[in-house]
Design a protein around this motif. Structure first.
Motif, PDB file in Angstrom:
ATOM      1  N   GLN A 129      -0.335  -1.417  -4.694  1.00 52.93           N
ATOM      2  CA  GLN A 129      -1.680  -0.995  -5.070  1.00 52.93           C
ATOM      3  C   GLN A 129      -2.691  -1.078  -3.929  1.00 52.93           C
ATOM      4  N   ARG A 130      -2.436  -1.916  -2.925  1.00 51.90           N
ATOM      5  CA  ARG A 130      -3.384  -2.065  -1.812  1.00 51.90           C
ATOM      6  C   ARG A 130      -3.120  -1.006  -0.740  1.00 51.90           C
ATOM      7  N   GLU A 131      -4.196  -0.409  -0.239  1.00 50.44           N
ATOM      8  CA  GLU A 131      -4.055   0.691   0.720  1.00 50.44           C
ATOM      9  C   GLU A 131      -3.349   0.254   1.998  1.00 50.44           C
ATOM     10  N   ASN A 132      -3.648  -0.955   2.501  1.00 52.95           N
ATOM     11  CA  ASN A 132      -3.020  -1.394   3.751  1.00 52.95           C
ATOM     12  C   ASN A 132      -1.519  -1.617   3.576  1.00 52.95           C
ATOM     13  N   GLU A 133      -1.085  -1.907   2.357  1.00 52.52           N
ATOM     14  CA  GLU A 133       0.350  -2.047   2.087  1.00 52.52           C
ATOM     15  C   GLU A 133       1.004  -0.685   1.899  1.00 52.52           C
ATOM     16  N   GLN A 134       0.260   0.269   1.363  1.00 48.33           N
ATOM     17  CA  GLN A 134       0.800   1.612   1.159  1.00 48.33           C
ATOM     18  C   GLN A 134       1.137   2.299   2.472  1.00 48.33           C
ATOM     19  N   ALA A 336       7.674   8.332  11.750  1.00 50.04           N
ATOM     20  CA  ALA A 336       8.496   9.543  11.670  1.00 50.04           C
ATOM     21  C   ALA A 336       8.710   9.992  10.235  1.00 50.04           C
ATOM     22  N   THR A 337       8.718   9.067   9.282  1.00 54.49           N
ATOM     23  CA  THR A 337       8.889   9.450   7.879  1.00 54.49           C
ATOM     24  C   THR A 337       7.770  10.396   7.445  1.00 54.49           C
ATOM     25  N   GLU A 338       6.585  10.179   7.982  1.00 55.88           N
ATOM     26  CA  GLU A 338       5.457  11.048   7.660  1.00 55.88           C
ATOM     27  C   GLU A 338       5.635  12.453   8.237  1.00 55.88           C
ATOM     28  N   SER A 353       3.801  12.935   4.232  1.00 54.39           N
ATOM     29  CA  SER A 353       2.891  13.205   5.338  1.00 54.39           C
ATOM     30  C   SER A 353       2.066  11.952   5.573  1.00 54.39           C
ATOM     31  N   ASP A 354       1.160  12.012   6.566  1.00 57.49           N
ATOM     32  CA  ASP A 354       0.330  10.846   6.836  1.00 57.49           C
ATOM     33  C   ASP A 354      -0.643  10.563   5.688  1.00 57.49           C
ATOM     34  N   LYS A 355      -0.888  11.555   4.846  1.00 59.32           N
ATOM     35  CA  LYS A 355      -1.772  11.373   3.696  1.00 59.32           C
ATOM     36  C   LYS A 355      -1.011  11.333   2.384  1.00 59.32           C
ATOM     37  N   GLN A 356       0.290  11.518   2.429  1.00 60.88           N
ATOM     38  CA  GLN A 356       1.095  11.616   1.213  1.00 60.88           C
ATOM     39  C   GLN A 356       2.335  10.734   1.333  1.00 60.88           C
ATOM     40  N   HIS A 357       2.305   9.564   0.689  1.00 63.90           N
ATOM     41  CA  HIS A 357       3.445   8.659   0.720  1.00 63.90           C
ATOM     42  C   HIS A 357       4.210   8.637  -0.604  1.00 63.90           C
ATOM     43  N   VAL A 358       3.826   9.494  -1.526  1.00 64.20           N
ATOM     44  CA  VAL A 358       4.622   9.745  -2.732  1.00 64.20           C
ATOM     45  C   VAL A 358       5.307  11.076  -2.489  1.00 64.20           C
ATOM     46  N   GLY A 359       6.615  11.044  -2.308  1.00 65.05           N
ATOM     47  CA  GLY A 359       7.320  12.195  -1.771  1.00 65.05           C
ATOM     48  C   GLY A 359       7.480  13.377  -2.702  1.00 65.05           C
TER      49      GLY A 359
END
Length: 379
Positions: A129-134, A336-338, A353-359
């Protein structure tokens, strides 16, 4: 004596050198999975999907020449046990990346110190839930709204039912989905007449289902996984509710089959294409499913492939990230995953992407039913 001392020193040097080379040739992946408890069915599938993917990748040389080793720790579907397992895998096993199962609360509890260790987290669950962990986490779970939308759309387009009840467990994932269920109902012309909760190990939910029926609910939208779905199906039948539908969350096919045997075509479920392989048309999606099933079917011919396919896809994305990074270092893989191009997998298409971590950004789900002993698309 001098020759003996030289021989001993030389032998020790060989062992030290061999050990160093061995360590460099292994890429260790840690996985916190609920092999017991409410998440066992799904997380065992996740573990096995990782294993067959590791085998397939190792046949091709692993990751930049390093053989993949998957280290699993059973969190018993409990967040406190997940924390213990995560800490062990960081300190004792020295894993280089986490690819963990679907116990959201456990992944949340460990995210802060995994972030501090600068290790990427590939997750079966929703993001912390925390942005820095995401920043360090990547979810291979379809957004909860996709499951809700698929079921609501079916009710709107295929049935005359407009009053429904929500039946949910208290996990973070289920609570998030419940909130989305409340928000989206009006968009599909549906009215939520009752909301009832249950515990994953409840042996009886007749009281909750009875309340939904008394409020006029013609369908139960169940939010939560595991054997509780079968319990709900049995309770609906025991109560003699011959017209009530039960619409389940995405889950293992064995759960769907058991519930379908109880309620027949009044039991419906959310399914990705790989769970209904006979329905696939030729194309990239079918090719990806076939590539996965080539490894899965010989080992597990009678097991549902859905959640294992998602784990497989996560490993294929990892392989592409390592290729892009030309490195197996944690931050390099994270970055690289982004940058991995859209990947059509066996479960869904993944777009990070760098703004999308839910694939999963496009709804992959179909509505299925149990008919003639197999899982098929509900027309």
């Amino acid at each position: 004596m001098h020759k003996r001392r030289m021989l001993i020193c030389a032998t020790m040097a060989v062992f030290a050198f061999s050990g160093k080379v061995s360590a460099e040739e292994v890429f260790k992946i840690g996985s916190s999975v609920g092999l017991t408890g409410y998440a066992a069915v799904v997380d065992r599938a996740w573990r096995d999907g990782l294993a067959v993917a590791a085998e397939a990748l190792n046949e091709k040389g692993g990751l930049l020449g390093k053989k993949i080793q998957v280290i699993t720790e059973d969190n018993h579907s409990q967040p406190q046990d997940a924390v213990v397992g995560y800490r062990k895998m960081i300190s004792s096993d020295e894993v280089m990346l986490f690819n963990s199962g679907c116990v959201s609360a456990g992944n949340f509890a460990a995210a802060s110190f995994v972030m501090q260790a600068k290790l990427p987290m590939y997750l079966c669950s929703i993001l912390p839930q925390r942005e820095n962990e995401q920043v360090w986490a990547f979810s291979f779970l379809a957004p909860p709204k996709f499951e809700i939308e698929s079921r609501y759309r079916y009710l709107k387009e295929k049935t005359g039912i407009r009053k429904i009840g929500l039946l949910y467990d208290p996990t973070p994932y289920a609570l998030m989905m419940k909130g989305l269920g409340e928000e989206l109902a009006k968009d599909f012309g549906l009215e939520i007449v009752a909301q009832e909760t249950y515990k994953a190990d409840d042996a009886d939910m007749t009281v909750q289902i009875g309340r939904i029926n008394a409020a006029g609910g013609g369908a139960v939208v169940k939010i939560g996984q595991g054997g509780s779905t079968v319990t709900a199906a049995k309770n609906i039948k025991q109560l003699g509710l011959d017209k009530m539908l039960l619409l389940s969350s995405n889950d293992d096919g064995s759960i769907f089959s058991q519930a379908g045997e109880v309620l027949g075509d009044r039991f419906l479920f959310v399914a990705p294409p790989v769970q209904l392989p006979k329905q696939l048309q030729p194309g990239p999606s079918k090719d990806a499913v076939d590539a996965f099933l080539k490894y899965w079917k010989p080992k597990y011919p009678d097991r549902d492939p859905a959640n294992s396919a998602r784990a497989w896809d996560s490993m294929m994305v990892l392989a592409k990230a390592v290729e892009i990074a030309s490195s197996t270092e944690g931050k390099a893989i994270r970055d690289a995953t982004e940058k991995v191009p859209a990947y059509t997998g066996a479960y869904a298409t993944f777009n990070f992407s760098d703004k999308q971590h839910v694939g999963i950004t496009e709804n992959p789900f179909l509505i299925g039913k149990f008919a003639n002993g197999e899982l098929v698309i509900a027309e």
